[in-house]
Design a protein around this motif. Structure first.
Motif, PDB file in Angstrom:
ATOM      1  N   ILE A 110       0.857  -1.182   0.000  1.00 15.47           N
ATOM      2  CA  ILE A 110       0.000   0.000   0.000  1.00 15.47           C
ATOM      3  C   ILE A 110       0.893   1.231   0.000  1.00 15.47           C
ATOM      4  O   ILE A 110       1.800   1.347   0.820  1.00 15.47           O
ATOM      5  CB  ILE A 110      -0.941   0.001   1.219  1.00 15.47           C
TER       6      ILE A 110
ATOM      7  N   GLY B  90      -1.985   5.142   0.734  1.00 13.37           N
ATOM      8  CA  GLY B  90      -3.386   4.742   0.867  1.00 13.37           C
ATOM      9  C   GLY B  90      -3.947   3.958  -0.297  1.00 13.37           C
ATOM     10  O   GLY B  90      -5.093   3.528  -0.245  1.00 13.37           O
ATOM     11  N   ARG B  91      -3.170   3.758  -1.366  1.00 12.13           N
ATOM     12  CA  ARG B  91      -3.664   3.000  -2.517  1.00 12.13           C
ATOM     13  C   ARG B  91      -2.904   1.686  -2.624  1.00 12.13           C
ATOM     14  O   ARG B  91      -1.742   1.604  -2.264  1.00 12.13           O
ATOM     15  CB  ARG B  91      -3.494   3.808  -3.817  1.00 12.13           C
ATOM     16  N   MET B  92      -3.603   0.668  -3.135  1.00 13.17           N
ATOM     17  CA  MET B  92      -2.933  -0.610  -3.338  1.00 13.17           C
ATOM     18  C   MET B  92      -2.046  -0.508  -4.571  1.00 13.17           C
ATOM     19  O   MET B  92      -2.380   0.190  -5.521  1.00 13.17           O
ATOM     20  CB  MET B  92      -3.961  -1.712  -3.559  1.00 13.17           C
TER      21      MET B  92
ATOM     22  N   ASP C  56       1.917  -7.569   1.784  1.00 11.67           N
ATOM     23  CA  ASP C  56       0.986  -6.965   2.745  1.00 11.67           C
ATOM     24  C   ASP C  56       0.063  -7.943   3.451  1.00 11.67           C
ATOM     25  O   ASP C  56      -0.659  -7.563   4.366  1.00 11.67           O
ATOM     26  CB  ASP C  56       0.150  -5.883   2.048  1.00 11.67           C
TER      27      ASP C  56
ATOM     28  N   ALA D  39      -2.629  -9.459   2.296  1.00 12.04           N
ATOM     29  CA  ALA D  39      -3.975  -9.614   1.731  1.00 12.04           C
ATOM     30  C   ALA D  39      -3.931 -10.660   0.622  1.00 12.04           C
ATOM     31  O   ALA D  39      -2.913 -11.318   0.429  1.00 12.04           O
ATOM     32  CB  ALA D  39      -4.467  -8.274   1.186  1.00 12.04           C
ATOM     33  N   SER D  40      -5.032 -10.830  -0.096  1.00 12.56           N
ATOM     34  CA  SER D  40      -5.065 -11.771  -1.204  1.00 12.56           C
ATOM     35  C   SER D  40      -4.846 -11.009  -2.513  1.00 12.56           C
ATOM     36  O   SER D  40      -5.460  -9.968  -2.727  1.00 12.56           O
ATOM     37  CB  SER D  40      -6.424 -12.471  -1.217  1.00 12.56           C
ATOM     38  N   HIS D  41      -3.940 -11.491  -3.364  1.00 14.77           N
ATOM     39  CA  HIS D  41      -3.655 -10.822  -4.644  1.00 14.77           C
ATOM     40  C   HIS D  41      -3.317 -11.843  -5.719  1.00 14.77           C
ATOM     41  O   HIS D  41      -3.034 -13.001  -5.421  1.00 14.77           O
ATOM     42  CB  HIS D  41      -2.433  -9.886  -4.521  1.00 14.77           C
TER      43      HIS D  41
ATOM     44  N   HIS E 277      -9.543  -4.579  -6.392  1.00 15.58           N
ATOM     45  CA  HIS E 277      -8.118  -4.232  -6.272  1.00 15.58           C
ATOM     46  C   HIS E 277      -7.606  -3.400  -7.449  1.00 15.58           C
ATOM     47  O   HIS E 277      -6.762  -2.528  -7.271  1.00 15.58           O
ATOM     48  CB  HIS E 277      -7.271  -5.492  -6.095  1.00 15.58           C
ATOM     49  N   ARG E 278      -8.136  -3.682  -8.661  1.00 16.71           N
ATOM     50  CA  ARG E 278      -7.731  -2.850  -9.792  1.00 16.71           C
ATOM     51  C   ARG E 278      -8.175  -1.405  -9.524  1.00 16.71           C
ATOM     52  O   ARG E 278      -7.389  -0.469  -9.661  1.00 16.71           O
ATOM     53  CB  ARG E 278      -8.368  -3.369 -11.087  1.00 16.71           C
TER      54      ARG E 278
ATOM     55  N   ALA F 245      -8.682  -0.037  -6.728  1.00 14.86           N
ATOM     56  CA  ALA F 245      -7.963   0.544  -5.596  1.00 14.86           C
ATOM     57  C   ALA F 245      -6.504   0.826  -5.943  1.00 14.86           C
ATOM     58  O   ALA F 245      -5.739   1.260  -5.082  1.00 14.86           O
ATOM     59  CB  ALA F 245      -8.051  -0.387  -4.385  1.00 14.86           C
TER      60      ALA F 245
ATOM     61  N   PHE G 188      -9.223 -10.151   3.849  1.00 11.19           N
ATOM     62  CA  PHE G 188      -8.228 -10.432   2.807  1.00 11.19           C
ATOM     63  C   PHE G 188      -8.489  -9.626   1.535  1.00 11.19           C
ATOM     64  O   PHE G 188      -7.570  -9.327   0.785  1.00 11.19           O
ATOM     65  CB  PHE G 188      -8.184 -11.924   2.484  1.00 11.19           C
TER      66      PHE G 188
ATOM     67  N   ALA H 106      -9.027   2.857   0.081  1.00 12.88           N
ATOM     68  CA  ALA H 106      -9.095   2.810  -1.382  1.00 12.88           C
ATOM     69  C   ALA H 106      -9.975   1.647  -1.839  1.00 12.88           C
ATOM     70  O   ALA H 106     -10.697   1.750  -2.824  1.00 12.88           O
ATOM     71  CB  ALA H 106      -7.689   2.682  -1.966  1.00 12.88           C
TER      72      ALA H 106
END
Ligand code: HEM
Ligand SMILES: [Cu+2]
Lengths: 136, 173
Positions: A39, A42-44, A77, A79-81, A123-124, A126, B75, B83
């Motif tokens: 991040i 504030g943006r992914m 981070d 999370a899931s990606h 996510h795109r 974000a 997740f 965001a």
């Protein structure tokens, strides 16, 4: 209770899910990129690791036609990606949990500008999107 | 680990379908059918609640759906990133989750105690062997009306939640 068939079906589905999770074998590449998720302000984002893209946010990945290209992602981070090239029909398996890695390999055949992005819902939008530039 | 996401989705969606499906079926079919049974209605409730443990089914499926849903939310949102929450999918899943949580509150604190009370009155009536006393009749009528009012909100919120969950990932802003 007659729940045995339902439980059996759910168990079967779990098995299928597990079977579908094999790692892709990485093959030889002429050019390799490594991106780390994170991040930034504030943006992914995908953050370049090493080489010319080191430290860049959603860097342009520039390759030449005919090159065998490998793009690896490392989860930075928790999370899931994942990383997908929708125009080329390629996608890494998801990475979940910090330091988990995945990669995809492809041969760039046509020149053009393609987008790479994360397919986890939202996510795109974000921030997780960048460009793959294929030149002559 | 992809397996964890798949497992969470499996639990979340199957449990959510059980939860919302049972609530809709009860509201649209079982309750009106039970109503037509007249005095046998309280026997129906007693069997549903006591013998067949419908509240246990509802508690289990709603809790599984919510717990798996919260994990997926964590997740997906990258630890509640703003965001993500303000993206189309993020907003959709957030509103859908809030609707489901509100429905859970209504079910747990509004409907469940009244259904259990109806079952208890039914058991007392069965024990006494006769038709309901005027007090029992009045209490059953009141419980029924209150339950129905809660169910309308419960089912409405669950359907809203389900619809939001279904479409959110395609909201492209
Ligand atoms: C507190 C409650 C809930 C939370 C926190 C929650 C959260 C989520 C999240 C984050 C996802 C996205 C998963 C992903 O794409 O990785 C999701 C998907 C889904 N949820 Fe829920 N949910 C909740 C309740 C419900 C309920 C009550 C239902 C059904 C009645 C439901 C049905 C679904 C379905 C069908 C999907 C799949 C959508 C898709 O394919 O993208 N959820 N939920
Ligand atoms: Cu992502």
């Amino acid at each position: 209770m007659k729940t045995k068939p339902i439980l059996a079906i759910l168990l079967l589905l779990c098995g299928l899910a597990l079977a579908g999770c094999g790692e892709q074998a990485g093959d030889e590449a002429d050019l390799a990129f490594s991106l780390r998720t994170g991040i930034v302000e504030g943006r992914m984002a995908y953050i370049g690791v090493g080489g010319a893209i080191d430290g860049q946010i959603n860097p342009d990945l520039t390759v030449q036609t005919g090159q065998r290209v490998r793009i690896a992602i490392v989860n930075g981070d928790g999370a899931s990606h994942d990383l997908a090239l929708p125009d080329l029909g390629r996608q890494t398996p998801p990475v979940m949990g910090k330091e988990t890695a995945a990669a995809l390999t492809f041969t760039a055949s046509e020149t053009g500008v393609y987008s790479y992005l994360c397919t986890v819902a939202g996510h795109r939008q974000a921030g997780m999107e960048g460009r793959l530039v294929v030149t002559q | 680990m992809a397996f964890l996401i798949i497992l969470l989705r499996l639990i979340h969606i199957v449990a959510g379908a059980f939860w919302a499906g049972a609530a809709v079926a009860y509201f649209l079919y079982f309750e009106p059918t039970a109503k037509g049974l007249g005095p046998a209605r309280s026997k129906f409730m007693q069997d549903l609640v006591g013998t067949h443990r419908y509240p246990v089914f509802m508690n289990t499926s709603s809790m599984l759906c919510i717990l798996a849903g919260l994990a997926l939310y964590w997740f997906s949102s990258n630890g509640l990133s703003v965001a993500w929450i303000t993206s189309g999918p993020g907003l959709g899943f957030t509103l859908g989750s809030l609707a489901a949580l509100a429905a859970f509150g209504i079910g747990f604190f509004g409907i469940r105690p009244r259904a259990e009370r109806m079952g208890a009155v039914g058991a007392a009536m069965a024990k006494a062997g006769g038709p309901p006393t005027p007090e029992q009749g009045a209490e059953l009528g009141r419980l029924e009306a209150e339950m129905h009012a809660f169910e309308r909100w419960d089912v409405g919120l669950l359907v809203l939640s389900l619809a939001l969950m279904a479409i959110s990932r395609y909201l492209s802003f």
